[in-house]
Design a protein around this motif. Sequence first.
Motif, PDB file in Angstrom:
ATOM      1  N   SER A  85      90.919   7.511  37.233  1.00  0.00           N
ATOM      2  CA  SER A  85      90.478   6.139  37.536  1.00  0.00           C
ATOM      3  C   SER A  85      89.117   6.143  38.196  1.00  0.00           C
ATOM      4  O   SER A  85      88.728   7.120  38.847  1.00  0.00           O
ATOM      5  N   THR A  86      88.419   5.050  38.014  1.00  0.00           N
ATOM      6  CA  THR A  86      87.219   4.775  38.806  1.00  0.00           C
ATOM      7  C   THR A  86      87.679   4.071  40.078  1.00  0.00           C
ATOM      8  O   THR A  86      88.879   3.944  40.338  1.00  0.00           O
ATOM      9  N   ARG A  87      86.735   3.554  40.834  1.00  0.00           N
ATOM     10  CA  ARG A  87      87.130   2.850  42.049  1.00  0.00           C
ATOM     11  C   ARG A  87      87.758   1.489  41.763  1.00  0.00           C
ATOM     12  O   ARG A  87      88.376   0.890  42.631  1.00  0.00           O
ATOM     13  N   THR A  88      87.584   1.006  40.530  1.00  0.00           N
ATOM     14  CA  THR A  88      88.059  -0.356  40.222  1.00  0.00           C
ATOM     15  C   THR A  88      89.038  -0.423  39.064  1.00  0.00           C
ATOM     16  O   THR A  88      89.694  -1.447  38.890  1.00  0.00           O
ATOM     17  N   ARG A  89      89.141   0.656  38.297  1.00  0.00           N
ATOM     18  CA  ARG A  89      89.940   0.526  37.074  1.00  0.00           C
ATOM     19  C   ARG A  89      90.616   1.834  36.721  1.00  0.00           C
ATOM     20  O   ARG A  89      89.985   2.901  36.760  1.00  0.00           O
ATOM     21  N   ASN A 139      95.488   8.472  44.993  1.00  0.00           N
ATOM     22  CA  ASN A 139      94.185   8.984  44.576  1.00  0.00           C
ATOM     23  C   ASN A 139      94.061  10.483  44.852  1.00  0.00           C
ATOM     24  O   ASN A 139      93.035  10.977  45.314  1.00  0.00           O
ATOM     25  N   HIS A 140      95.151  11.238  44.621  1.00  0.00           N
ATOM     26  CA  HIS A 140      95.153  12.686  44.825  1.00  0.00           C
ATOM     27  C   HIS A 140      96.257  13.278  43.951  1.00  0.00           C
ATOM     28  O   HIS A 140      97.101  12.539  43.418  1.00  0.00           O
ATOM     29  N   PRO A 141      96.271  14.581  43.774  1.00  0.00           N
ATOM     30  CA  PRO A 141      97.321  15.178  42.942  1.00  0.00           C
ATOM     31  C   PRO A 141      98.705  14.929  43.551  1.00  0.00           C
ATOM     32  O   PRO A 141      98.892  15.014  44.765  1.00  0.00           O
ATOM     33  N   TYR A 193      84.876   7.699  34.800  1.00  0.00           N
ATOM     34  CA  TYR A 193      83.604   7.013  34.591  1.00  0.00           C
ATOM     35  C   TYR A 193      83.037   7.299  33.198  1.00  0.00           C
ATOM     36  O   TYR A 193      82.391   6.446  32.581  1.00  0.00           O
ATOM     37  N   ALA A 194      83.290   8.502  32.701  1.00  0.00           N
ATOM     38  CA  ALA A 194      82.831   8.824  31.345  1.00  0.00           C
ATOM     39  C   ALA A 194      83.548   7.958  30.305  1.00  0.00           C
ATOM     40  O   ALA A 194      82.941   7.453  29.353  1.00  0.00           O
ATOM     41  N   LEU A 195      84.866   7.790  30.478  1.00  0.00           N
ATOM     42  CA  LEU A 195      85.614   6.923  29.558  1.00  0.00           C
ATOM     43  C   LEU A 195      85.142   5.471  29.674  1.00  0.00           C
ATOM     44  O   LEU A 195      85.067   4.746  28.679  1.00  0.00           O
ATOM     45  N   GLU A 196      84.847   5.040  30.907  1.00  0.00           N
ATOM     46  CA  GLU A 196      84.319   3.695  31.114  1.00  0.00           C
ATOM     47  C   GLU A 196      82.995   3.528  30.368  1.00  0.00           C
ATOM     48  O   GLU A 196      82.744   2.530  29.683  1.00  0.00           O
ATOM     49  N   SER A 197      82.152   4.531  30.532  1.00  0.00           N
ATOM     50  CA  SER A 197      80.863   4.501  29.844  1.00  0.00           C
ATOM     51  C   SER A 197      81.043   4.514  28.330  1.00  0.00           C
ATOM     52  O   SER A 197      80.329   3.832  27.593  1.00  0.00           O
TER      53      SER A 197
END
Length: 649
Positions: A137-141, A117-119, A174-178
């Motif tokens: 990624s989001t926290r779940t996907r 979860n980092h570069p 999150y934008a892609l999820e939305s």
Amino acid sequence: MSPSYRTPEEVNALHERIRFLEEALEANAYAMDVLASTTAIFGDTDRNRSPELIIQNTIESIRRLLPTQDMGVYVLDNDCSFNLAYQERPGELKPDLADTVEELIRDGQFSWALHQNHPVCLPSPVDGESVMLHVVSTRTRIRGMFVARFRQAELQRYEMILSTLTMVLFNTAYALESADLFQMMDRRQKALQRITERQSRELLHHMSHDSLTNLPNRMLFSDRLSQAMERHADNAGHVALILLDLDNFKRTNDSLGHRAGDELIRKVAQDLSELLNQARERSGRHLRTTLSRLGGDEFGILVEDGQGLEGVVRLVTDVVRKTATERQIFDQPVVSSVSCGIAVYPYDGEDPDTLLGNADAAMYEAKQRGRNGFRFYTQDLNARTFRHFELENELGQAIANDQLVLHYQPKVELATGRIIGAEALIRWQHPKLGLLPPGHFIELAEDMTLIEEIGEWVLRRVCRDIQSLHMPEEDLPRVAINVSARQLRQPDLAGDFHRIIREAGIPPRCIELELTETSIMDDPQGAARVFQRLRQVGMSLAVDDFGTGHASLMQLKQIPADTLKIDRSFVKDLDQGEGHAQIVRAIVLMARTLGLDVIAEGVETERQAQVLQELDCHTAQGYFYSYPVRFADFRELLRPAVVLPVETA
């Protein structure tokens, strides 16, 4: 205190520290500016949820953060495959960034980087450069992967703001999820809208079209009639309204059943549609027509621009001629015809209801004139139509008001003139029109479904009259009662009739039921079943009007009848020569072969009676012996001393 002394090395270090802090401050300022603008990643104010726009806004934000040689974004699709959605400089640098990523995928380092979860900075095939991978990624996907090429020196310089990159890509995920959720909802909304629109169209079609034939129904037909009248209100054109009704349709329904009736309606609708299509093709100019099923066996045809009334006459003539044909309905031959009534706007009505009513009056007149034809509306038809409807209402009250009466026509033994029975004939003692014969109201009773009630009334009255004779049982006459084809379709005609006879306390043999040959041939199997049941309860059966229905010897053999009644059309010419006697001789011979009695109806002269005796016919009825008389007069004719004909007959 004197100022402290600093060496040149300390001064240089201090300058370096100041420069570093200035650069860090500038980078942090950029980072804050970028973070403040990350709302653009989520789309514009018009609720745009395009993944392409989200990725484009993401790249613009990262470009302000980091100086890259090249960068790209991979997006995870529904099949769990990573697809290159954006690359800033495709094909410009060697090796290409996409090719480098393919190597990382094969080496497994791409997969490893997905779980960080980092570069993640990895060596590049080019000296002095690195490849950065950062999961989106989001926290779940997991939604995708960001990749970039850097000069190692520049990467170290901007190391402090790489955490901002994580926040940007987190927002991107999150934008892609939305966007996915929005697009899914949008697809569902559009699918629901399509379904709703289709159902609305289907409902509108269902409300405006007949379910059996898929033709416009009465509601849509009336609307089109109104529109047609409006179109021609200000010009010299006309609108012809043709109403047509199938002749004797109830006979088909009663004899073959409602499924057969529906099938006949469908086939007639198809034939009429084809005929109108041909008429439009033949027309040299535009011919506007509408065919509708108005209900039951009634159709309507609307004709505009019919090239004058001559064109309407040609069209309706074709309708009558081409409809009068034999059709196979469930392997049964059915002959149908139509009666048509025509009303023309503006001559016969200035509103749709008036025009429809006048066309209906013309159609009724066509039926009264023998069917299988057409009539134009004329002014005097209204009075006759009103009289018909008035008669319908009055007939419904005739039984309750005790207006029906029976007359009895004796059946005579030709050799002796002795009365051996009678036929009960119904009359309507109308309070205004006088005594009406059955031809004036029986068909009306069948249309109104009153015939079952009238038939039961006739049987009860005959039983009561026979009971009032107070004669020895063996001397009681046999009385014939006419039964319609519709009555044969009653669920338990034999049981109902037997119950009435048993309650009256008269022998079942005193009742003979007569059914016309034509009615029997409409449904010979059904008639045979009913006849057999009636025979079982003791009643005798007669085939009326024999010779007019084209019954075969085999069909006649299957019907458990007792008597054949020779139709009056064959009797009336018996005194005109030998040639007219051949049909009667054949009927008598057929009856004797089958073990049936024979009676001739319509005997009006002494010579006709003599010829019948010579042809081996033993029984007759007709005006030569007696007109139908009231029961009180018939009782007098039953006295032992009476022999017919008498002077008063």
